[in-house]
Design a protein around this motif. Structure first.
Motif, PDB file in Angstrom:
ATOM      1  N   ILE A 182     -20.103 -10.815  46.589  1.00  0.00           N
ATOM      2  CA  ILE A 182     -20.702  -9.544  46.992  1.00  0.00           C
ATOM      3  C   ILE A 182     -19.687  -8.417  46.878  1.00  0.00           C
ATOM      4  N   GLY A 183     -18.454  -8.680  47.282  1.00  0.00           N
ATOM      5  CA  GLY A 183     -17.421  -7.654  47.205  1.00  0.00           C
ATOM      6  C   GLY A 183     -17.223  -7.150  45.791  1.00  0.00           C
ATOM      7  N   TYR A 184     -17.297  -8.059  44.826  1.00  0.00           N
ATOM      8  CA  TYR A 184     -17.154  -7.650  43.420  1.00  0.00           C
ATOM      9  C   TYR A 184     -18.286  -6.717  43.008  1.00  0.00           C
ATOM     10  N   GLU A 185     -19.510  -7.038  43.398  1.00  0.00           N
ATOM     11  CA  GLU A 185     -20.634  -6.185  43.019  1.00  0.00           C
ATOM     12  C   GLU A 185     -20.527  -4.802  43.652  1.00  0.00           C
ATOM     13  N   ILE A 186     -19.988  -4.750  44.870  1.00  0.00           N
ATOM     14  CA  ILE A 186     -19.746  -3.448  45.497  1.00  0.00           C
ATOM     15  C   ILE A 186     -18.679  -2.681  44.720  1.00  0.00           C
ATOM     16  N   SER A 187     -17.576  -3.357  44.398  1.00  0.00           N
ATOM     17  CA  SER A 187     -16.495  -2.730  43.622  1.00  0.00           C
ATOM     18  C   SER A 187     -17.012  -2.242  42.278  1.00  0.00           C
ATOM     19  N   ARG A 188     -17.783  -3.073  41.626  1.00  0.00           N
ATOM     20  CA  ARG A 188     -18.330  -2.755  40.299  1.00  0.00           C
ATOM     21  C   ARG A 188     -19.205  -1.508  40.354  1.00  0.00           C
ATOM     22  N   VAL A 234     -23.492  -4.381  58.194  1.00  0.00           N
ATOM     23  CA  VAL A 234     -24.707  -4.677  57.440  1.00  0.00           C
ATOM     24  C   VAL A 234     -24.876  -6.182  57.246  1.00  0.00           C
ATOM     25  N   HIS A 235     -26.104  -6.569  57.006  1.00  0.00           N
ATOM     26  CA  HIS A 235     -26.456  -7.941  56.632  1.00  0.00           C
ATOM     27  C   HIS A 235     -26.802  -7.940  55.141  1.00  0.00           C
ATOM     28  N   PRO A 236     -26.120  -8.742  54.320  1.00  0.00           N
ATOM     29  CA  PRO A 236     -26.399  -8.729  52.886  1.00  0.00           C
ATOM     30  C   PRO A 236     -27.588  -9.577  52.475  1.00  0.00           C
ATOM     31  N   GLY A 237     -28.074 -10.430  53.388  1.00  0.00           N
ATOM     32  CA  GLY A 237     -29.083 -11.424  53.040  1.00  0.00           C
ATOM     33  C   GLY A 237     -28.399 -12.726  52.669  1.00  0.00           C
ATOM     34  N   ALA A 238     -29.192 -13.783  52.520  1.00  0.00           N
ATOM     35  CA  ALA A 238     -28.658 -15.046  52.015  1.00  0.00           C
ATOM     36  C   ALA A 238     -28.462 -14.885  50.512  1.00  0.00           C
ATOM     37  N   VAL A 239     -27.218 -14.973  50.063  1.00  0.00           N
ATOM     38  CA  VAL A 239     -26.878 -14.593  48.690  1.00  0.00           C
ATOM     39  C   VAL A 239     -26.329 -15.782  47.913  1.00  0.00           C
ATOM     40  N   LEU A 281     -28.523 -30.327  51.221  1.00  0.00           N
ATOM     41  CA  LEU A 281     -29.813 -29.645  51.334  1.00  0.00           C
ATOM     42  C   LEU A 281     -29.643 -28.169  51.683  1.00  0.00           C
ATOM     43  N   LEU A 282     -28.702 -27.858  52.579  1.00  0.00           N
ATOM     44  CA  LEU A 282     -28.459 -26.459  52.928  1.00  0.00           C
ATOM     45  C   LEU A 282     -27.967 -25.665  51.731  1.00  0.00           C
ATOM     46  N   THR A 283     -27.067 -26.262  50.942  1.00  0.00           N
ATOM     47  CA  THR A 283     -26.575 -25.589  49.743  1.00  0.00           C
ATOM     48  C   THR A 283     -27.709 -25.338  48.766  1.00  0.00           C
ATOM     49  N   TRP A 284     -28.541 -26.360  48.557  1.00  0.00           N
ATOM     50  CA  TRP A 284     -29.670 -26.217  47.626  1.00  0.00           C
ATOM     51  C   TRP A 284     -30.615 -25.116  48.085  1.00  0.00           C
ATOM     52  N   ALA A 285     -30.918 -25.073  49.381  1.00  0.00           N
ATOM     53  CA  ALA A 285     -31.853 -24.082  49.900  1.00  0.00           C
ATOM     54  C   ALA A 285     -31.321 -22.666  49.716  1.00  0.00           C
ATOM     55  N   MET A 286     -30.030 -22.477  50.024  1.00  0.00           N
ATOM     56  CA  MET A 286     -29.444 -21.147  49.891  1.00  0.00           C
ATOM     57  C   MET A 286     -29.432 -20.686  48.437  1.00  0.00           C
ATOM     58  N   LEU A 287     -29.095 -21.593  47.534  1.00  0.00           N
ATOM     59  CA  LEU A 287     -29.034 -21.220  46.124  1.00  0.00           C
ATOM     60  C   LEU A 287     -30.421 -21.037  45.523  1.00  0.00           C
ATOM     61  N   ALA A 288     -31.393 -21.803  46.021  1.00  0.00           N
ATOM     62  CA  ALA A 288     -32.737 -21.734  45.459  1.00  0.00           C
ATOM     63  C   ALA A 288     -33.490 -20.495  45.902  1.00  0.00           C
ATOM     64  N   PHE A 289     -33.304 -20.100  47.159  1.00  0.00           N
ATOM     65  CA  PHE A 289     -34.131 -19.024  47.706  1.00  0.00           C
ATOM     66  C   PHE A 289     -33.354 -17.750  48.028  1.00  0.00           C
ATOM     67  N   GLY A 290     -32.050 -17.763  47.818  1.00  0.00           N
ATOM     68  CA  GLY A 290     -31.249 -16.593  48.153  1.00  0.00           C
ATOM     69  C   GLY A 290     -31.362 -15.470  47.141  1.00  0.00           C
ATOM     70  N   ARG A 291     -30.789 -14.346  47.508  1.00  0.00           N
ATOM     71  CA  ARG A 291     -30.721 -13.192  46.609  1.00  0.00           C
ATOM     72  C   ARG A 291     -29.620 -13.399  45.588  1.00  0.00           C
ATOM     73  N   GLN A 305     -28.103  -7.978  44.410  1.00  0.00           N
ATOM     74  CA  GLN A 305     -28.980  -7.638  45.521  1.00  0.00           C
ATOM     75  C   GLN A 305     -28.224  -7.701  46.848  1.00  0.00           C
ATOM     76  N   GLY A 306     -27.308  -8.666  46.948  1.00  0.00           N
ATOM     77  CA  GLY A 306     -26.535  -8.811  48.172  1.00  0.00           C
ATOM     78  C   GLY A 306     -25.635  -7.618  48.458  1.00  0.00           C
ATOM     79  N   ALA A 307     -25.339  -6.828  47.429  1.00  0.00           N
ATOM     80  CA  ALA A 307     -24.471  -5.657  47.599  1.00  0.00           C
ATOM     81  C   ALA A 307     -25.235  -4.412  48.037  1.00  0.00           C
ATOM     82  N   TYR A 308     -26.555  -4.428  47.941  1.00  0.00           N
ATOM     83  CA  TYR A 308     -27.326  -3.206  48.174  1.00  0.00           C
ATOM     84  C   TYR A 308     -27.166  -2.658  49.597  1.00  0.00           C
ATOM     85  N   SER A 309     -27.139  -3.538  50.602  1.00  0.00           N
ATOM     86  CA  SER A 309     -27.036  -3.055  51.980  1.00  0.00           C
ATOM     87  C   SER A 309     -25.756  -2.256  52.185  1.00  0.00           C
TER      88      SER A 309
END
Length: 336
Positions: free
Chosen positions: A35-41, A228-233, A252-262, A266-270
């Protein structure tokens, strides 16, 4: 997944793409990755000079190359620092304080995800040290240049802003948090989610009751601090769930975060909204917590407790002085 849905339906966080930031300067911890990279970018593409701070040199080199490939004229640079090493924080950010002419944006995005208990270079719970205390110390070291910049602000150049990457995960902080001592912080009985959630609670409290409520209000500074909250990214940090919870649960937690996260953009927008929206200043939203761009978050009772915020501030200063000496902290009233 959320990025696909947004393209197809328009549902998702409001996109934020800053423009016309020429002459402004930003420091972004964790700025070369995730997320930090997308903000910097985004800031660099808008003409802002961006100083990214990370622990790994290869991340800095890759980030600079990627940003300049898209915008050859981008003013981007990188500094190495481990947020879990207070001595390094003092050295790196102390030098920045003396060398940068101004500081318009300070983004505290460095951090580790939920993981097993361990201590950092200072013997402090590594979640608390990296995600919170190191960031607190960055603010202290750079506060004089933020104050200096605030006095330059005019109608064309808004006052400086400080943005913390907090999280809705602050809801998972232990119910018995008091922020009274290092012994309380260094509790190996806490689970990975509690350790992580406590740091995100601390960041919300720092923005609201520490910087906005204690320093900015008392000094009448024209500086804005929000969280801010960036969302699950979908970042590589999601792989840490496997370390936090070995076995099928972590997988399972890793799969869920990667499957349904932003996705990461998008995580940088907030954070980008909080850095650039005129609404923050127009409506005096100092110290606020946002769960999405232009969406005030619903804080827990802990995150709305001024006594807890005061205890956290006192503990933060005490820990830094204990580790580095009584002269470790810069006077919050000073200007560079």
């Amino acid at each position: 997944m959320q990025s696909i849905l947004q393209k197809a339906t328009g549902i998702g966080p409001t996109p934020v793409h800053p423009e016309n930031l020429n002459g402004r300067v930003a420091v972004v911890t964790g700025g070369a990755f995730g997320i930090g990279y997308e903000i910097s970018r985004a800031l660099a593409h808008a003409g802002c000079r961006v100083i990214m701070v990370n622990r790994k040199a290869e991340q800095g080199d890759d980030a600079i190359a990627a940003i300049r490939k898209e915008t050859p004229s981008a003013e981007v640079e990188w500094q190495e620092c481990d947020m879990g090493n207070l001595s390094q924080v003092r050295s790196v950010f102390g030098k920045l304080r003396e060398t940068i002419p101004r500081l318009d944006f300070l983004v505290l995005s460095a951090g580790i995800n939920t993981n097993q208990y361990g201590v950092d270079a200072d013997g402090i719970d590594r979640h608390f040290g990296v995600n919170y205390l190191g960031q607190f110390y960055v603010c202290n070291q750079l506060w004089p240049v933020l104050r200096k910049t605030s006095k330059m602000a005019d109608g064309a150049t808004p006052p400086p802003r400080v943005v913390f990457e907090a999280s809705e995960m602050h809801r998972t902080a232990p119910s018995n948090v008091h922020f009274e001592s290092l012994d309380e912080i260094n509790n190996p009985e806490l689970g990975p989610t509690e350790l992580y959630g406590r740091t995100k609670l601390a960041l919300i409290l720092l923005a609201k009751y520490g910087l906005a409520g204690k320093v900015i209000k008392q000094n009448s500074d024209r500086i804005y601090a929000v969280s801010v909250h960036p969302g699950a990214v979908n970042t590589a940090m999601q792989q840490q769930w496997k370390d936090a919870y070995p076995g099928i649960t972590g997988q399972l937690l890793t799969w869920a975060m990667l499957a349904f996260g932003r996705d990461v953009e998008q995580g940088a927008y907030s954070a980008l909204w909080a850095l650039t929206s005129p609404k923050i200043e127009e409506q005096e939203m100092n110290g606020w917590y946002f769960s999405d761009p232009d969406t005030p978050g619903k804080e827990t009772s802990q995150a709305s407790d001024p006594k807890l915020g005061s205890a956290l501030w006192d503990l933060s200063e005490r820990l830094i002085k204990d580790k580095l000496g009584d002269d470790a902290l810069v006077d919050w009233n000073a200007s560079s």
